[in-house]
Design an enzyme around this catalytic site. Structure first.
Site, PDB file in Angstrom:
ATOM      1  N   GLY A 143     172.675 101.967 -25.355  1.00 23.18           N
ATOM      2  CA  GLY A 143     173.734 102.354 -26.278  1.00 23.18           C
ATOM      3  C   GLY A 143     173.245 102.412 -27.705  1.00 23.18           C
ATOM      4  O   GLY A 143     172.192 101.858 -28.042  1.00 23.18           O
ATOM      5  N   ASP A 144     174.012 103.081 -28.542  1.00 20.37           N
ATOM      6  CA  ASP A 144     173.710 103.136 -29.960  1.00 20.37           C
ATOM      7  C   ASP A 144     175.012 103.383 -30.722  1.00 20.37           C
ATOM      8  O   ASP A 144     175.910 104.055 -30.217  1.00 20.37           O
ATOM      9  CB  ASP A 144     172.702 104.251 -30.276  1.00 20.37           C
ATOM     10  CG  ASP A 144     172.102 104.073 -31.657  1.00 20.37           C
ATOM     11  OD1 ASP A 144     171.193 103.235 -31.795  1.00 20.37           O
ATOM     12  OD2 ASP A 144     172.565 104.740 -32.605  1.00 20.37           O
TER      13      ASP A 144
END
Length: 193
Positions: A74-75
């Site tokens: 994720g980011d």
């Protein structure tokens, strides 16, 4: 139920974030954490959701997976006034970022990539967060006593600054915290079809 679909898979979370790890625990998903150092550079022409989408997939591409493994990366970025506010590199930069958010609404965009050896799903969600006016003393207190350096936009909504400064959220609280859990649930369901 999702747990039934995942029972023959090993879930790998490629994140050291205690918040993301807690969300998986709250979803009753068994997982192990696997971390790799990744250069999080991205093409300068990317804007908005294209940045965390790109970085989530970039992180996932660094891993070699076994047949039974499902990888989650994720980011998150803060998108404000036409530019990304990523993790600050100094206390002064953290102060400047938070000061720029005061009395304004900004967008938080969280992307995630769910990947197996056969399939990759990249999704994102955004939410809008409004801060009240913040005094210099309040911002300095937060920067000195909390950990703004590991957070996009230099703040964590669940921390002191969020408790005293956020006056409104449009969208998912979990997206603001860095993991759109509703999208993760669906992506894990879809990738096991």
């Amino acid at each position: 139920m999702l747990q039934e679909r995942l029972k023959n898979h090993k879930i790998i979370l490629a994140s050291g974030s205690p918040r993301r790890q807690q969300f998986l625990k709250d979803l009753k998903i068994d997982f192990e954490v696997r971390l790799k150092e990744i250069d999080e550079s991205y093409p300068p022409d990317l804007t908005g959701s294209h940045i965390p989408d790109y970085l989530s997939e970039l992180k996932a591409d660094a891993y070699e997976l076994e047949d039974d493994e499902i990888l989650i990366t994720g980011d998150t970025i803060v998108w404000h006034e036409g530019k990304p506010l990523e993790k600050p590199e100094s206390e002064l930069q953290a102060y400047t970022m938070i000061k720029s958010l005061a009395e304004k609404t900004h967008q938080v965009i969280s992307s995630l990539c769910v990947k197996t050896i056969k399939k990759t799903i990249v999704v994102n969600d955004s939410a809008f967060v409004k801060f009240r006016a913040l005094t210099d003393d309040e911002i300095i207190h937060y920067v000195k006593h909390y950990q703004p350096m590991d957070k996009a936009g230099a703040y964590g909504i669940q921390e002191w600054i969020g408790l005293i400064g956020v006056t409104g959220i449009e969208g998912s609280f979990f997206t603001v915290m860095g993991l759109p859990t509703h999208l993760l649930y669906k992506a894990l369901y879809d990738i096991t079809e």
